[in-house]
Design a protein around this motif. Structure first.
Motif, PDB file in Angstrom:
ATOM      1  N   UNK A  62       7.075  -7.904   5.431  1.00 15.68           N
ATOM      2  CA  UNK A  62       7.804  -8.678   4.397  1.00 15.68           C
ATOM      3  C   UNK A  62       7.096  -9.380   3.438  1.00 15.68           C
ATOM      4  N   UNK A  63       5.929 -10.267   4.165  1.00 15.56           N
ATOM      5  CA  UNK A  63       5.223 -11.232   3.632  1.00 15.56           C
ATOM      6  C   UNK A  63       4.492 -10.598   2.239  1.00 15.56           C
ATOM      7  N   UNK A  64       4.387  -9.470   2.066  1.00 10.74           N
ATOM      8  CA  UNK A  64       3.599  -8.629   1.075  1.00 10.74           C
ATOM      9  C   UNK A  64       4.444  -8.292   0.113  1.00 10.74           C
ATOM     10  N   UNK A  65       5.973  -8.464   0.240  1.00 11.18           N
ATOM     11  CA  UNK A  65       6.982  -7.759  -0.796  1.00 11.18           C
ATOM     12  C   UNK A  65       6.709  -8.573  -2.042  1.00 11.18           C
ATOM     13  N   UNK A  66       6.560  -9.940  -1.983  1.00  7.49           N
ATOM     14  CA  UNK A  66       6.420 -10.477  -3.552  1.00  7.49           C
ATOM     15  C   UNK A  66       5.381  -9.969  -4.199  1.00  7.49           C
ATOM     16  N   UNK A  67       4.296  -9.730  -3.579  1.00  9.74           N
ATOM     17  CA  UNK A  67       2.969  -9.168  -4.274  1.00  9.74           C
ATOM     18  C   UNK A  67       3.183  -7.990  -4.618  1.00  9.74           C
ATOM     19  N   UNK A  68       3.844  -6.944  -3.959  1.00  7.41           N
ATOM     20  CA  UNK A  68       4.108  -5.665  -4.480  1.00  7.41           C
ATOM     21  C   UNK A  68       5.101  -5.695  -5.580  1.00  7.41           C
ATOM     22  N   UNK A  69       5.968  -6.523  -5.684  1.00  9.02           N
ATOM     23  CA  UNK A  69       6.805  -6.491  -6.748  1.00  9.02           C
ATOM     24  C   UNK A  69       6.215  -7.021  -8.078  1.00  9.02           C
ATOM     25  N   UNK A  70       5.253  -7.911  -7.755  1.00 14.21           N
ATOM     26  CA  UNK A  70       4.511  -8.503  -9.086  1.00 14.21           C
ATOM     27  C   UNK A  70       3.654  -7.353  -9.441  1.00 14.21           C
ATOM     28  N   UNK A  71       3.127  -6.751  -8.747  1.00 14.20           N
ATOM     29  CA  UNK A  71       2.064  -5.606  -8.886  1.00 14.20           C
ATOM     30  C   UNK A  71       2.927  -4.356  -9.689  1.00 14.20           C
TER      31      UNK A  71
END
Length: 187
Positions: A133-142
């Motif tokens: 889940x730590x990568x979710x904000x990055x994926x959303x921004x991308x």
């Protein structure tokens, strides 16, 4: 009989547990290449070594508890940093910055030490899910930035952040490393 140092037995037990977890985390942060013993943890927490067994029957369980506590803090820091920006590009940079701040603060060293000393703690499904889940904000921004392959780009961004973190942990100039990461991400 041990003296209760809190208004109630449950509060006393929670304070003792908290002292053990804090002592473990501090020992790992101070010397991430040294696996802390129950004797060292007890000394740091101001408890008898045998007291730790009342809360954590094994180091494996203690280390898992430290992981379970650390991952939500890491996630919250990332979400707070990325959530402070509307612009997808700024959120991507904030993601990297938040991770590098956690590295500079010693959080990554603790997690890395725990992974080395207790790999089974990281095989727990909840831990794996939380870590993912730590990568979710990055994926959303991308995705918001219109990146065609957000999963691939997230892997590349994380590889850069991990390498930048390793440079910081290795003694490189933190400001220079951060500036380089920002520069690469804002192009």
């Amino acid at each position: 009989m041990p003296r209760i140092t809190a208004p109630s037995v449950p509060e006393h037990r929670e304070a003792q547990r908290r002292a053990i977890l804090d002592a473990t985390r501090e020992l790992l942060a101070d010397a991430p290449d040294v696996e802390p013993t129950f004797a060292a943890i007890a000394a740091k927490a101001g408890l008898a070594r045998s007291s730790i067994y009342h809360y954590f029957p094994s180091r494996e369980e203690l280390f898992r508890a430290v992981v379970v506590e650390a991952l939500p803090r890491w996630k919250a820091a990332i979400e707070a940093a990325t959530g402070a920006h509307d612009d997808p590009g700024a959120r991507i940079v904030a993601y990297a910055e938040a991770n590098l701040t956690l590295v500079a603060d010693g959080e990554h060293a603790v997690i890395s030490a725990l992974a080395a000393f207790s790999p089974r703690a990281f095989s727990d499904p909840w831990v794996q899910e939380m870590h993912g889940q730590h990568v979710e904000p990055l994926l959303a921004a991308l995705r918001d930035a219109g990146v065609a392959e957000p999963g691939v780009v997230a892997e590349l961004v994380n590889a850069m952040v991990q390498r930048a973190g390793a440079l910081i942990e290795g003694g490189a100039d933190e400001a220079a490393v951060r500036a380089a990461v920002r520069g690469l991400l804002t192009r």
